[in-house]
Design an enzyme around this catalytic site. Structure first.
Site, PDB file in Angstrom:
ATOM      1  N   GLU A  87       0.889  -1.174   0.000  1.00  0.00           N
ATOM      2  CA  GLU A  87       0.000   0.000   0.000  1.00  0.00           C
ATOM      3  C   GLU A  87       0.916   1.211   0.000  1.00  0.00           C
ATOM      4  O   GLU A  87       1.457   1.590   1.041  1.00  0.00           O
ATOM      5  CB  GLU A  87      -0.902  -0.016   1.246  1.00  0.00           C
ATOM      6  CG  GLU A  87      -1.845  -1.216   1.330  1.00  0.00           C
ATOM      7  CD  GLU A  87      -3.029  -1.102   0.370  1.00  0.00           C
ATOM      8  OE1 GLU A  87      -3.316   0.012  -0.104  1.00  0.00           O
ATOM      9  OE2 GLU A  87      -3.658  -2.140   0.091  1.00  0.00           O
ATOM     10  N   CYS A  90      -2.067   9.431   2.455  1.00  0.00           N
ATOM     11  CA  CYS A  90      -1.656   8.784   1.199  1.00  0.00           C
ATOM     12  C   CYS A  90      -2.606   9.125   0.062  1.00  0.00           C
ATOM     13  O   CYS A  90      -2.195   9.230  -1.084  1.00  0.00           O
ATOM     14  CB  CYS A  90      -1.577   7.285   1.389  1.00  0.00           C
ATOM     15  SG  CYS A  90      -3.114   6.580   1.997  1.00  0.00           S
TER      16      CYS A  90
HETATM   17  P1  NAD Z   1       8.079   4.815   5.169  1.00  0.00           P
HETATM   18  O1  NAD Z   1       8.104   3.998   3.923  1.00  0.00           O
HETATM   19  O2  NAD Z   1       9.255   5.691   5.446  1.00  0.00           O
HETATM   20  O3  NAD Z   1       7.944   3.869   6.464  1.00  0.00           O
HETATM   21  C1  NAD Z   1       6.932   2.913   6.598  1.00  0.00           C
HETATM   22  C2  NAD Z   1       7.394   1.785   7.498  1.00  0.00           C
HETATM   23  O4  NAD Z   1       8.503   1.140   6.901  1.00  0.00           O
HETATM   24  C3  NAD Z   1       7.820   2.202   8.901  1.00  0.00           C
HETATM   25  O5  NAD Z   1       7.320   1.260   9.824  1.00  0.00           O
HETATM   26  C4  NAD Z   1       9.328   2.151   8.837  1.00  0.00           C
HETATM   27  O6  NAD Z   1       9.915   1.795  10.074  1.00  0.00           O
HETATM   28  C5  NAD Z   1       9.582   1.081   7.820  1.00  0.00           C
HETATM   29  N1  NAD Z   1      10.815   1.297   7.042  1.00  0.00           N
HETATM   30  C6  NAD Z   1      11.343   2.496   6.689  1.00  0.00           C
HETATM   31  N2  NAD Z   1      12.464   2.303   5.954  1.00  0.00           N
HETATM   32  C7  NAD Z   1      12.629   0.973   5.837  1.00  0.00           C
HETATM   33  C8  NAD Z   1      13.602   0.143   5.192  1.00  0.00           C
HETATM   34  N3  NAD Z   1      14.612   0.664   4.516  1.00  0.00           N
HETATM   35  N4  NAD Z   1      13.463  -1.192   5.273  1.00  0.00           N
HETATM   36  C9  NAD Z   1      12.419  -1.741   5.945  1.00  0.00           C
HETATM   37  N5  NAD Z   1      11.479  -1.016   6.588  1.00  0.00           N
HETATM   38  C10 NAD Z   1      11.582   0.317   6.531  1.00  0.00           C
HETATM   39  O7  NAD Z   1       6.706   5.643   5.116  1.00  0.00           O
HETATM   40  P2  NAD Z   1       6.133   6.720   6.142  1.00  0.00           P
HETATM   41  O8  NAD Z   1       6.959   7.961   6.073  1.00  0.00           O
HETATM   42  O9  NAD Z   1       5.897   6.104   7.471  1.00  0.00           O
HETATM   43  O10 NAD Z   1       4.705   6.991   5.476  1.00  0.00           O
HETATM   44  C11 NAD Z   1       4.534   7.884   4.433  1.00  0.00           C
HETATM   45  C12 NAD Z   1       4.403   7.157   3.089  1.00  0.00           C
HETATM   46  O11 NAD Z   1       3.474   6.119   3.188  1.00  0.00           O
HETATM   47  C13 NAD Z   1       3.849   8.088   2.012  1.00  0.00           C
HETATM   48  O12 NAD Z   1       4.500   7.826   0.792  1.00  0.00           O
HETATM   49  C14 NAD Z   1       2.380   7.673   1.923  1.00  0.00           C
HETATM   50  O13 NAD Z   1       1.759   7.957   0.701  1.00  0.00           O
HETATM   51  C15 NAD Z   1       2.482   6.223   2.173  1.00  0.00           C
HETATM   52  N6  NAD Z   1       1.210   5.720   2.674  1.00  0.00           N
HETATM   53  C16 NAD Z   1       0.463   4.904   1.918  1.00  0.00           C
HETATM   54  C17 NAD Z   1      -0.776   4.467   2.385  1.00  0.00           C
HETATM   55  C18 NAD Z   1      -1.668   3.567   1.592  1.00  0.00           C
HETATM   56  O14 NAD Z   1      -2.641   3.081   2.165  1.00  0.00           O
HETATM   57  N7  NAD Z   1      -1.411   3.328   0.330  1.00  0.00           N
HETATM   58  C19 NAD Z   1      -1.212   4.885   3.633  1.00  0.00           C
HETATM   59  C20 NAD Z   1      -0.402   5.720   4.383  1.00  0.00           C
HETATM   60  C21 NAD Z   1       0.800   6.131   3.912  1.00  0.00           C
END
Ligand code: NAD
Length: 453
Positions: free
Chosen positions: A207, A241
């Site tokens: 997602e 998102c």
């Molecule tokens: P992110 O990708 O930075 O982090 C999400 C999760 O991944 C966190 O739990 C983090 O600890 C983990 N993570 C981060 N880097 C990682 C790595 N290198 N390896 C493994 N795990 C890792 O995202 P965010 O800043 O928390 O959220 C914002 C993003 O999420 C935006 O792009 C937004 O559009 C997207 N989002 C999508 C949805 C959806 O339903 N499609 C919903 C909410 C947010």
């Protein structure tokens, strides 16, 4: 981490999680947890990024309770076998499909809706009879700690575990052979998760994010469109998102739309914006938004003030930014709304189709023909006509992206199916055991089969 995984896998293999009762108990647990501890969870989100109480309840807690109650209500029906026609080649016989749980699922959640985007995937996971590890985001530490404390009190600790931590913890978890990875977050990290899944051939739900456009046609109700776009943009300070990322508006109504969005934003903000609006999650993101604004090349119609101490940014509308600027290339994830003026709907469609497939596409129009045209000629995770964001709240509409905005979908039945394997089964009658399919293959047998099949 490996120990946690082994324990959850052992629970799954014991068959404990397969009964309707276990699943319904977990769903009831999730529902009760967000109701009983509403105040605690709202406070945690306020501590993490100043999320206002009402907004946090409406967008984080209420959807989880609705999703869990919906799943519990329909669970027995979703779990039933579905009969199918076995085909002439298999008469006498019966065929059906049966959903079976995938096994042990890893859920990695983002910070922006820290309760909902952790617990709604969990609803799908336990409804489908899986055991699960939930890794909340380290960027919402108070909410992460609250979930780690509450989940074991309301859900079977042998079946569901919360593991807190940042990238290092995620990375370690991704080494383990989970049966399914359910990731919500950025497109960049989505690629890391998909690569990790490839090592174990785990299935994935991704997602992800992206830029969700809004098309405003000349026949739209401009006042309503403006108010709804402003509302969707300011929700969670734009850190959503499916926030309307930018607007493509037809020239004859462009000025009116900009004026209406400007006054809608002012009235939604109220008299003390510092009290009523969510903060930008951290200084890094605030700095990122500030440079998006500085380098947009557009005209700021309203807003533009950045308050570093409060990590707050004034609701901002930028008219006709440079189409190749970072503001128009990257997901904004903040309360800045670029408005791009187009000469026709075809130009708007071309604009959308030249870019990555978005998670959502919004359209404001009074015409069914325009609605049909835009739906047919563009591709996106979902579409919402004459509103923004609301399609997310329909339990029976699958929610997910397409291509760079995601893979797979959940909510309601879609979530149950996503985290189940729909196993096909054929039961053949023992008699008659016709020799026509067994060698030797004669011309007479071939003639007969060609006539029948
Ligand atoms: P992110 O990708 O930075 O982090 C999400 C999760 O991944 C966190 O739990 C983090 O600890 C983990 N993570 C981060 N880097 C990682 C790595 N290198 N390896 C493994 N795990 C890792 O995202 P965010 O800043 O928390 O959220 C914002 C993003 O999420 C935006 O792009 C937004 O559009 C997207 N989002 C999508 C949805 C959806 O339903 N499609 C919903 C909410 C947010």
């Amino acid at each position: 981490m490996a120990e946690v995984f082994d324990r959850l896998r052992a629970t799954f293999r014991s068959g404990r999680t397969r009964s309707v009762k276990w699943r319904a108990d977990q769903l009831r647990g999730i529902e009760r947890m967000v109701i009983d501890h509403e105040a605690k969870l709202l406070q945690a989100m306020a501590d993490d990024f100043g999320k206002p109480r009402f907004e946090a309840w409406m967008t984080d807690l209420m959807p989880v309770a609705v999703e869990a109650a919906h799943a519990r209500k329909h669970l027995a029906r979703w779990m039933r076998a579905r009969w199918t026609w076995p085909g002439k080649a298999n008469i006498p016989g019966r065929s059906w499909t049966m959903p079976e749980p995938l096994g042990t699922v890893l859920i990695i959640a983002p910070w922006n809706y820290p309760v909902q985007l952790a617990l709604s995937p969990l609803v799908a996971a336990v409804a489908a009879g899986n055991t699960a590890v939930l890794k909340p985001s380290e960027l919402a530490p108070a909410t992460s700690a609250a979930l780690a404390r509450l989940v074991p009190q309301y859900l079977d600790p042998r079946g569901v575990t919360v593991v807190e931590g940042a990238v290092d913890v995620s990375t370690e978890l991704l080494e383990l052979p989970f049966d399914h990875l359910f990731f919500t977050g950025s497109t960049t990290v989505g690629k890391v998760v998909m690569a990790a899944a490839a090592r174990h051939l785990s299935s994935v739900t991704l997602e992800l994010g992206g830029k969700s456009p809004v098309i405003v046609a000349r026949d739209a109700d401009i006042e309503i469109a403006a108010r709804r776009i402003a509302w969707g943009k300011l929700l969670n300070a734009g850190q959503t998102c499916i926030a309307p990322d930018y607007v493509l508006v037809e020239r004859p109504v462009a000025d009116r739309l900009v004026d209406s969005v400007t006054s809608a934003m002012a009235s939604l903000e109220g008299s003390d914006p510092h009290l009523t609006r969510t903060r930008i999650v951290n200084q890094r993101h605030l700095g990122r938004l500030e440079s998006l604004l500085k380098e947009s090349g557009g005209q700021v119609a309203t807003g533009g003030t950045v308050d570093h101490d409060e990590r707050w940014i004034e609701p901002t509308v930028v008219v006709d930014p440079d189409r190749s600027s970072a503001l128009m290339r990257d997901e904004i994830f903040g309360p800045i709304l670029p408005v791009v003026v187009v000469d026709s709907l075809d130009e708007a469609i071309g604009f959308v189709n030249e870019r990555d497939k978005p998670l959502a596409l919004y359209l404001f129009t009074g015409s069914r023909a325009t609605e049909r045209q835009i739906i047919e000629e563009t591709s996106s995770g979902g579409v919402c006509v004459n509103h923004v964001v609301m399609h997310f709240l329909v339990p029976e509409l699958p929610f997910g992206g397409v291509g760079p905005s995601g893979t797979g979908a959940y909510h309601g039945l879609a979530g149950f199916e996503e985290l189940s394997h729909r196993k096909p089964i054929l039961r053949r009658g023992v008699r008659p055991d016709l020799s026509v399919v067994y060698p030797p293959f004669t011309e007479a047998k071939e003639r007969l089969l060609r006539r029948i099949l």
